[in-house]
Motif scaffolding. Sequence first.
Motif, PDB file in Angstrom:
ATOM      1  N   VAL A  17       0.842  -1.190   0.000  1.00  0.00           N
ATOM      2  CA  VAL A  17       0.000   0.000   0.000  1.00  0.00           C
ATOM      3  C   VAL A  17       0.881   1.245   0.000  1.00  0.00           C
ATOM      4  O   VAL A  17       1.812   1.366   0.793  1.00  0.00           O
ATOM      5  CB  VAL A  17      -0.935   0.015   1.225  1.00  0.00           C
ATOM      6  N   ARG A  18       0.559   2.165  -0.890  1.00  0.00           N
ATOM      7  CA  ARG A  18       1.317   3.413  -0.996  1.00  0.00           C
ATOM      8  C   ARG A  18       0.647   4.535  -0.219  1.00  0.00           C
ATOM      9  O   ARG A  18       1.305   5.320   0.453  1.00  0.00           O
ATOM     10  CB  ARG A  18       1.462   3.809  -2.469  1.00  0.00           C
ATOM     11  N   THR A  58       0.360  -1.356  -4.979  1.00  0.00           N
ATOM     12  CA  THR A  58       0.923  -2.148  -6.070  1.00  0.00           C
ATOM     13  C   THR A  58       0.732  -3.633  -5.811  1.00  0.00           C
ATOM     14  O   THR A  58       0.856  -4.093  -4.676  1.00  0.00           O
ATOM     15  CB  THR A  58       2.436  -1.857  -6.225  1.00  0.00           C
ATOM     16  N   ILE A  59       0.396  -4.365  -6.874  1.00  0.00           N
ATOM     17  CA  ILE A  59       0.359  -5.830  -6.855  1.00  0.00           C
ATOM     18  C   ILE A  59       1.610  -6.325  -7.583  1.00  0.00           C
ATOM     19  O   ILE A  59       1.927  -5.832  -8.669  1.00  0.00           O
ATOM     20  CB  ILE A  59      -0.894  -6.380  -7.552  1.00  0.00           C
ATOM     21  N   LYS A  60       2.310  -7.298  -7.004  1.00  0.00           N
ATOM     22  CA  LYS A  60       3.537  -7.798  -7.604  1.00  0.00           C
ATOM     23  C   LYS A  60       3.418  -9.278  -7.950  1.00  0.00           C
ATOM     24  O   LYS A  60       2.570  -9.997  -7.417  1.00  0.00           O
ATOM     25  CB  LYS A  60       4.724  -7.580  -6.658  1.00  0.00           C
ATOM     26  N   ASP A 104      -9.727  -0.498  -9.275  1.00  0.00           N
ATOM     27  CA  ASP A 104      -9.077  -0.292 -10.561  1.00  0.00           C
ATOM     28  C   ASP A 104      -7.633  -0.802 -10.501  1.00  0.00           C
ATOM     29  O   ASP A 104      -6.849  -0.355  -9.654  1.00  0.00           O
ATOM     30  CB  ASP A 104      -9.049   1.191 -10.935  1.00  0.00           C
ATOM     31  N   VAL A 105      -7.319  -1.741 -11.365  1.00  0.00           N
ATOM     32  CA  VAL A 105      -5.935  -2.183 -11.547  1.00  0.00           C
ATOM     33  C   VAL A 105      -5.441  -1.551 -12.843  1.00  0.00           C
ATOM     34  O   VAL A 105      -5.893  -1.904 -13.933  1.00  0.00           O
ATOM     35  CB  VAL A 105      -5.826  -3.718 -11.616  1.00  0.00           C
ATOM     36  N   LYS A 106      -4.543  -0.595 -12.724  1.00  0.00           N
ATOM     37  CA  LYS A 106      -4.107   0.208 -13.871  1.00  0.00           C
ATOM     38  C   LYS A 106      -2.825  -0.383 -14.460  1.00  0.00           C
ATOM     39  O   LYS A 106      -1.722   0.083 -14.210  1.00  0.00           O
ATOM     40  CB  LYS A 106      -3.899   1.654 -13.431  1.00  0.00           C
ATOM     41  N   ARG A 107      -3.020  -1.375 -15.304  1.00  0.00           N
ATOM     42  CA  ARG A 107      -1.892  -2.112 -15.870  1.00  0.00           C
ATOM     43  C   ARG A 107      -1.567  -1.604 -17.270  1.00  0.00           C
ATOM     44  O   ARG A 107      -2.437  -1.544 -18.140  1.00  0.00           O
ATOM     45  CB  ARG A 107      -2.231  -3.604 -15.902  1.00  0.00           C
ATOM     46  N   ALA A 115       1.767  -4.129 -10.960  1.00  0.00           N
ATOM     47  CA  ALA A 115       0.669  -3.320 -11.507  1.00  0.00           C
ATOM     48  C   ALA A 115       0.102  -2.471 -10.382  1.00  0.00           C
ATOM     49  O   ALA A 115      -0.188  -2.981  -9.296  1.00  0.00           O
ATOM     50  CB  ALA A 115      -0.417  -4.205 -12.106  1.00  0.00           C
ATOM     51  N   PRO A 116      -0.064  -1.166 -10.612  1.00  0.00           N
ATOM     52  CA  PRO A 116      -0.656  -0.297  -9.585  1.00  0.00           C
ATOM     53  C   PRO A 116      -2.164  -0.500  -9.478  1.00  0.00           C
ATOM     54  O   PRO A 116      -2.817  -0.888 -10.452  1.00  0.00           O
ATOM     55  CB  PRO A 116      -0.318   1.113 -10.076  1.00  0.00           C
TER      56      PRO A 116
END
Length: 225
Positions: A17-18, A58-60, A104-107, A115-116
């Motif tokens: 989490v940012r 972010t998802i990694k 929203d996954v902004k890929r 992916a953020p």
Amino acid sequence: MNITFNTVSLMTPPYSVRSFTSEETNNKEIFSYELARQRGAHIINSQYRQKRFMMTGTIKGDDKDDLEANIDAFKALMDLSGRNLDIEYAGGTRRFIASVSRCDVKRDYFNLTFAPFEIEFVVPAGVGYGTSRTEDTLAGITDLTQNETIVIDGSVPPDDFQLTVTFTAENAITQMDFQANGNKITLTNAFNNGDVVVFDQDNMKVTLNGTEVAYTGIFPQFYVG
């Protein structure tokens, strides 16, 4: 700091989490009535409405396939409604009953291993709660009237107060009053040894040995302090 949704940590891999807007206070709705032959109005009550949180992170993944699998798992988690959103705060945990209104996954084309994301949580109650109940226990009460002062922590008035009374001696009590801050509810019944009465402010009901019973009056309200 740790943030969990439905017991899944959003602060450990594959998630990070940012930003999270949990500190923002949601708007209050003010109820008032106009004064006759006078200027202005009198405020009679105010209530918090639903609260919204924004979260970015972010998802990694180890590779493209792993990232896509983690994105699917993330979307499945965010599809849940009315789940516990727990946030570590001041050495304890604040719990919000939340649902996700937007995920929203902004890929972009270059997002092969990360992916953020951006999420909006909605908390219908508008406030959070502690994960444990503060209790004050008294025993051996023999007076017909019992006065007690309870200190309430937090930043908003509580609405989940419970008073439990257990009768441990034969007596001739046929009425019980629960009064606080100017409001009172009354329960009329022939109480016996072993009877348990619960005044439940959260659900606005009174139970006698687990069975809901009728009462008169208005449930008391409570304040911070």
